[in-house]
Design a protein around this motif. Structure first.
Motif, short mmCIF file in Angstrom:
data_model
loop_
_atom_site.label_atom_id
_atom_site.label_comp_id
_atom_site.label_asym_id
_atom_site.label_seq_id
_atom_site.Cartn_x
_atom_site.Cartn_y
_atom_site.Cartn_z
N PRO A 231 19.98 23.31 -83.91
CA PRO A 231 20.10 24.72 -84.83
C PRO A 231 21.29 25.54 -83.34
O PRO A 231 20.67 25.07 -82.61
CB PRO A 231 19.23 25.09 -85.60
N ILE A 232 22.69 25.44 -84.69
CA ILE A 232 23.52 26.42 -83.43
C ILE A 232 22.96 27.91 -84.86
O ILE A 232 23.00 28.44 -85.54
CB ILE A 232 24.47 26.44 -84.16
N LEU A 233 22.35 28.80 -84.18
CA LEU A 233 21.29 29.73 -85.14
C LEU A 233 22.31 31.25 -84.76
O LEU A 233 22.63 31.54 -83.91
CB LEU A 233 19.96 29.68 -84.05
N ASP A 234 22.80 31.45 -85.86
CA ASP A 234 23.33 32.20 -86.42
C ASP A 234 22.60 33.80 -86.85
O ASP A 234 21.78 33.61 -87.55
CB ASP A 234 24.14 32.15 -87.77
N LEU A 235 21.98 34.74 -86.14
CA LEU A 235 21.44 35.54 -86.27
C LEU A 235 22.15 36.24 -87.21
O LEU A 235 21.25 38.23 -86.86
CB LEU A 235 21.80 36.05 -84.52
N MET A 236 23.38 37.04 -87.00
CA MET A 236 24.18 38.14 -88.39
C MET A 236 25.38 37.90 -88.96
O MET A 236 26.31 37.51 -88.09
CB MET A 236 24.66 39.15 -86.98
N HIS A 237 25.25 37.85 -89.94
CA HIS A 237 26.32 37.02 -90.79
C HIS A 237 26.65 38.41 -91.91
O HIS A 237 26.07 37.80 -93.56
CB HIS A 237 25.50 35.65 -91.38
N PHE A 238 27.59 39.18 -91.92
CA PHE A 238 27.95 40.01 -92.59
C PHE A 238 26.43 41.06 -92.88
O PHE A 238 27.98 41.51 -93.81
CB PHE A 238 28.57 39.30 -93.98
N GLY A 239 25.74 40.96 -92.84
CA GLY A 239 25.35 42.10 -93.34
C GLY A 239 24.16 42.77 -92.48
O GLY A 239 23.69 42.15 -91.14
N VAL A 240 23.09 43.66 -93.10
CA VAL A 240 22.53 44.37 -91.45
C VAL A 240 21.01 44.99 -92.85
O VAL A 240 21.28 44.88 -93.89
CB VAL A 240 22.24 45.98 -90.93
N PRO A 241 20.09 44.69 -92.33
CA PRO A 241 18.91 45.86 -92.58
C PRO A 241 19.02 46.58 -93.22
O PRO A 241 19.92 47.31 -92.79
CB PRO A 241 17.42 45.66 -91.55
N ASP A 242 18.56 47.22 -94.42
CA ASP A 242 19.00 48.38 -95.09
C ASP A 242 18.40 49.19 -94.29
O ASP A 242 19.56 50.57 -94.58
CB ASP A 242 17.70 49.04 -96.86
#
Length: 445
Positions: free
Chosen positions: A124-135
């Motif tokens: 895996p190439i682990l993507d950790l933030m993809h266009f959003g954040v926790p509420d």
């Protein structure tokens, strides 16, 4: 008269098929065949579309993993990656679902998916933030984002110590622009100050997240996926706005890699909230680990502005080759073609081969391209309008449709893999040893 030299060779060694010739001589292998999982193999990949921005001023969450039913069918989807013959996958753990609060995590889905990835032998190439954040973090205007995201990255690296490849923050420039300049996602601002603020926080989050990953995985490989874009203005004299926009496309990587910023862009940043202290912090040096520059390219990334202001697509005027050459000459990083597709299913096979021609040609011209990605494994939803509204329109751009039936472009990708799957990351890559030693040297010669 002396005999022809060939007669002597034939008498001594035979007529071709010489002993030793199989080691890269006339009888050597041609690089065809499916990838072998050798660390020298060029990295052919796909990705599972995973965007999760909010729209409607934070009231509606777009989660493409949910909308494409991946949460329920993740084992089936990961099996399709193996069926395709691929060993590398750009994969996202849904950040907004996992980090519930500082120091509090819900790993249920992540653990299940990562266990299956490991079982299948997928890298895996682990993507950790993809266009959003926790509420609870609200959006990219929050100055606490880099601290909380760094903690999350460290937690991921500790929980999955077998993972080496990461994309801390996907498409930083696109995230900042869509969220704070174009008013589409998350904070939905339309201001220069909002854009610069989002850019600062996103790059800082990527840097600090990278630091935490390297703390627990010193040999980490960071594949920074960023969109390659350009606007062609069809006016005799280019406008100030277009000139600046074409310069701003480099800002995220300039800050990330501590590259000298263009004077006009620097003044723009200082005028819109960046301080000298912040700039000095960004310019202290690039993040740790082995850095790879990922360039995403879609035909719609290039646009033409007509004299009357109307827009039209400029697909392949520059193309991935020329645009990536610009980025490579600026940053001198190994390159990964991290995303491409087309929304027209009838054009997809030809688009795949055109992108691969770009990759092979730029490699022949000396640019070290180490990987290629068709994005994504499955069809997407509402990306023709950048997820701005929840219409449910299917974009037929996947290797498989949403019924998990292979598309013609998927069959073509299998053909491409069979022909080129065993080429090396760089020509004559067999002579270089791919090791797990920590990244330590900072050398520019």
């Amino acid at each position: 008269m002396a005999q022809n030299f060939l007669k002597h060779i034939q008498k001594k060694f035979g007529d071709g098929s010489y002993e030793g010739d199989q080691h890269g001589g006339a009888g050597g292998r041609d690089g065809s065949g499916m990838p072998t999982k050798s660390p020298r193999n060029f990295m052919f990949a796909t990705g599972i579309e995973c965007s999760y921005p909010t729209i409607g001023h934070g009231k509606i969450r777009r989660d493409l993993l949910e909308e494409t039913d991946h949460y329920n069918r993740y084992k089936e989807d990961l099996g399709l990656v193996k069926d395709m013959g691929l060993n590398v996958l750009r994969y996202n753990l849904p950040y907004y679902k996992i980090q519930k609060a500082p120091g509090k995590y819900d790993w249920e889905f992540a653990d299940a998916a990562m266990a299956e990835i490991k079982r299948l032998g997928i890298t895996p190439i682990l993507d950790l933030m993809h266009f959003g954040v926790p509420d609870w973090l609200e959006n990219f205007q929050n100055p606490e984002l880099p601290v909380h995201f760094a903690e999350y990255c460290g937690a991921v690296a500790q929980r999955y110590p077998w993972v080496r490849f990461y994309t801390p923050v996907n498409e930083i420039y696109v995230t900042a622009r869509a969220s704070a300049k174009d008013g589409i996602w998350n904070e939905q601002l339309k201001s220069d100050k909002g854009f610069v603020t989002a850019m600062k926080h996103l790059v800082a989050a990527s840097i600090m997240g990278n630091q935490q990953i390297a703390k627990y995985r010193p040999d980490c490989v960071i594949v920074q996926s960023e969109s390659a874009e350009y606007i062609h203005e069809m006016r005799a004299v280019e406008s100030d706005a277009t000139r600046l926009t074409n310069k701003l496309r480099f800002l995220s990587l300039d800050l990330l890699y501590a590259h000298t910023i263009d004077a006009e862009v620097l003044l723009y940043c200082l005028d819109n909230g960046m301080t000298r202290e912040e700039l000095k912090w960004f310019m202290a040096g690039e993040p740790p680990g082995y850095q790879i520059m990922g360039n995403d390219y879609y035909g719609r990334n290039e646009k033409i502005i007509k004299p009357n202001g109307d827009l039209c697509s400029a697909e392949d005027v520059l193309g991935w080759y020329t645009m990536t050459k610009q980025y490579y000459e600026r940053y001198r990083k190994p390159v990964f073609h991290t995303e491409t597709n087309t929304f027209n299913a009838l054009d997809a096979e030809c688009w795949l081969w055109k992108q691969w021609v770009n990759v092979t040609r730029i490699r022949q011209d000396g640019v070290p391209v180490v990987g290629f990605t068709w994005y994504s494994l499955l069809d997407q939803i509402d990306w023709d309008i950048s997820l701005a509204e929840k219409r449910g329109f299917v974009n037929p751009c996947g290797l498989y449709d949403l019924n998990r039936k292979i598309r013609p472009v998927g069959e073509s990708y299998k053909m491409l893999l069979q022909e080129f799957g065993q080429i090396t990351m760089v020509p004559h890559g067999e002579i270089f040893q791919v090791t797990k030693r920590p990244a330590e040297l900072k050398v520019e010669v």
